[in-house]
Scaffold this motif. Structure first.
Motif, PDB file in Angstrom:
ATOM      1  N   ASN A 176      52.188  47.764 -15.432  1.00  0.00           N
ATOM      2  CA  ASN A 176      51.068  48.424 -16.108  1.00  0.00           C
ATOM      3  C   ASN A 176      49.866  48.512 -15.037  1.00  0.00           C
ATOM      4  O   ASN A 176      49.635  47.541 -14.432  1.00  0.00           O
ATOM      5  N   PRO A 177      49.427  49.654 -14.824  1.00  0.00           N
ATOM      6  CA  PRO A 177      48.266  49.923 -13.864  1.00  0.00           C
ATOM      7  C   PRO A 177      46.878  49.503 -14.166  1.00  0.00           C
ATOM      8  O   PRO A 177      45.810  49.809 -13.576  1.00  0.00           O
ATOM      9  N   LEU A 178      46.875  48.910 -15.723  1.00  0.00           N
ATOM     10  CA  LEU A 178      45.350  48.380 -16.213  1.00  0.00           C
ATOM     11  C   LEU A 178      45.444  46.866 -16.099  1.00  0.00           C
ATOM     12  O   LEU A 178      46.521  46.337 -16.297  1.00  0.00           O
ATOM     13  N   ARG A 179      44.241  46.370 -15.775  1.00  0.00           N
ATOM     14  CA  ARG A 179      44.013  44.938 -15.475  1.00  0.00           C
ATOM     15  C   ARG A 179      42.991  44.661 -16.307  1.00  0.00           C
ATOM     16  O   ARG A 179      42.022  45.686 -16.646  1.00  0.00           O
ATOM     17  N   GLN A 180      42.831  43.657 -17.106  1.00  0.00           N
ATOM     18  CA  GLN A 180      41.768  43.220 -17.936  1.00  0.00           C
ATOM     19  C   GLN A 180      41.061  41.838 -17.179  1.00  0.00           C
ATOM     20  O   GLN A 180      41.846  40.930 -17.091  1.00  0.00           O
ATOM     21  N   LEU A 181      39.661  42.028 -17.311  1.00  0.00           N
ATOM     22  CA  LEU A 181      39.312  40.857 -16.695  1.00  0.00           C
ATOM     23  C   LEU A 181      38.090  40.175 -17.451  1.00  0.00           C
ATOM     24  O   LEU A 181      37.341  40.924 -18.154  1.00  0.00           O
ATOM     25  N   ASN A 182      38.007  38.790 -17.609  1.00  0.00           N
ATOM     26  CA  ASN A 182      37.128  38.425 -18.657  1.00  0.00           C
ATOM     27  C   ASN A 182      36.081  37.532 -17.879  1.00  0.00           C
ATOM     28  O   ASN A 182      36.499  36.854 -16.577  1.00  0.00           O
ATOM     29  N   ALA A 183      34.639  37.346 -18.102  1.00  0.00           N
ATOM     30  CA  ALA A 183      33.855  36.624 -17.321  1.00  0.00           C
ATOM     31  C   ALA A 183      33.352  35.749 -18.328  1.00  0.00           C
ATOM     32  O   ALA A 183      32.993  35.608 -19.539  1.00  0.00           O
ATOM     33  N   THR A 184      33.173  34.407 -17.687  1.00  0.00           N
ATOM     34  CA  THR A 184      33.006  33.125 -18.359  1.00  0.00           C
ATOM     35  C   THR A 184      31.765  32.750 -17.991  1.00  0.00           C
ATOM     36  O   THR A 184      31.389  32.365 -16.925  1.00  0.00           O
ATOM     37  N   LEU A 185      30.869  32.280 -19.019  1.00  0.00           N
ATOM     38  CA  LEU A 185      29.392  31.658 -18.581  1.00  0.00           C
ATOM     39  C   LEU A 185      29.314  30.401 -19.233  1.00  0.00           C
ATOM     40  O   LEU A 185      29.530  30.617 -20.707  1.00  0.00           O
ATOM     41  N   ASP A 186      28.739  29.146 -19.118  1.00  0.00           N
ATOM     42  CA  ASP A 186      28.882  28.118 -19.773  1.00  0.00           C
ATOM     43  C   ASP A 186      29.834  27.884 -20.542  1.00  0.00           C
ATOM     44  O   ASP A 186      29.983  27.359 -21.824  1.00  0.00           O
ATOM     45  N   GLY A 187      31.188  28.124 -20.066  1.00  0.00           N
ATOM     46  CA  GLY A 187      32.397  27.623 -20.727  1.00  0.00           C
ATOM     47  C   GLY A 187      32.710  28.733 -21.861  1.00  0.00           C
ATOM     48  O   GLY A 187      33.681  28.511 -22.529  1.00  0.00           O
ATOM     49  N   ARG A 188      32.206  29.973 -21.966  1.00  0.00           N
ATOM     50  CA  ARG A 188      32.354  30.977 -23.170  1.00  0.00           C
ATOM     51  C   ARG A 188      32.767  32.202 -22.475  1.00  0.00           C
ATOM     52  O   ARG A 188      31.908  32.526 -21.377  1.00  0.00           O
ATOM     53  N   VAL A 189      33.762  33.021 -23.130  1.00  0.00           N
ATOM     54  CA  VAL A 189      33.834  34.326 -22.487  1.00  0.00           C
ATOM     55  C   VAL A 189      32.806  35.352 -23.051  1.00  0.00           C
ATOM     56  O   VAL A 189      32.402  35.289 -24.165  1.00  0.00           O
TER      57      VAL A 189
END
Length: 269
Positions: free
Chosen positions: A174-187
């Motif tokens: 799969n050529p797609l990547r999903q990234l999540n950013a977390t701040l203070d323990g929450r996405v």
């Protein structure tokens, strides 16, 4: 802003992502010469890009594109019209299409590119990681839907289709990547990276309203730049809307041209 030479493959990817990027699992391209249709199972408009067509062919091609989308079980599409087909807008409007926004797309998108490291640093309190579990994937889809103001019906469709969407996402190659950013323990942020031969195209950058102004979007861009460098394609492209454009400009992106989106909803009688 300083003039920067944008390589032609990067320029093409910014202007024509649906033509230039590889197909992800769950998506299908239909090439008809006079147009290209990108079909998918997401609760958004199907995508059509014009090809080699003349003005007197437009009405026939619009109907052909509708047939392709209708056979796919959908009745909403957008025409993604770049500068090479600027003349097409008036003809599409004569046929009832509207230069307007629809969930996932704005009336005007800005094709932009970056071929050097983005300006600035990622905030120390923002952590960005590639999605690696169903729960993280589900969180990313929910957040993205809320930020892009998708309808309640679309959110329900996404939730119902999550197992299939995640299976597609985890398919090898799969050529797609999903990234999540977390701040203070929450996405609080999520974004997709489409791995193209000319670089990475940025899709779906989303930050929760209560976390904006804290560098979350910048952190997501920097993470995708690092990914582009690691795979040997140091370039980023994006089709930025009105909220993203000033942010990516500050990060060093350069405007190539605008793309106009024409909505065709033929769900009525």
């Amino acid at each position: 802003m300083q003039t920067v030479e944008i390589p032609e493959p990067v320029r093409r990817q910014a202007l024509h992502p649906f033509r230039e990027l590889p197909i992800a699992p769950g998506f299908r391209k239909v090439e008809r010469g006079r147009f290209l249709a990108l079909l998918h199972g997401l609760p958004f408009a199907q995508i059509v890009e014009p090809g080699d067509l003349s003005e007197d062919e437009v009405a026939v091609v619009v109907e052909e594109a509708r047939t392709v989308v209708r056979d796919h079980g959908r009745s909403l599409l957008i025409w993604f019209v770049g500068p090479e087909h600027r003349w097409l807008g008036a003809r599409l409007e004569e046929l009832g299409l509207v230069n307007d926004e629809t969930p996932g797309f704005e009336a005007t998108e800005n094709a932009m590119a970056l071929v050097g490291r983005p300006v600035g640093e990622s905030p120390a309190d923002v952590q960005v990681q590639e999605v690696g579990s169903f729960d993280d994937f589900a969180t990313s889809q929910k957040l993205s839907g809320e930020v892009f103001e998708t309808t309640a019906e679309m959110l329900e469709q996404t939730e119902a289709n999550l197992p299939t969407l995640y299976e597609d996402y985890t398919t090898a190659g799969n050529p797609l990547r999903q990234l999540n950013a977390t701040l203070d323990g929450r996405v609080v942020g999520t974004a997709a990276a489409a791995l193209g031969p000319a670089g990475i195209n940025l899709f779906g950058g989303s930050v929760a309203a209560d976390a904006r102004g804290r560098g979350v979007y910048r952190a997501l861009v920097l993470a995708r730049w690092d990914l582009a460098v690691a795979r040997g394609t140091p370039a980023l492209t994006i089709q930025a809307g009105r909220m993203a454009k000033p942010i990516v400009e500050r990060l060093g992106f350069h405007l190539i041209d605008t793309i106009h989106v024409y909505v065709d909803d033929f769900s009525g009688p």
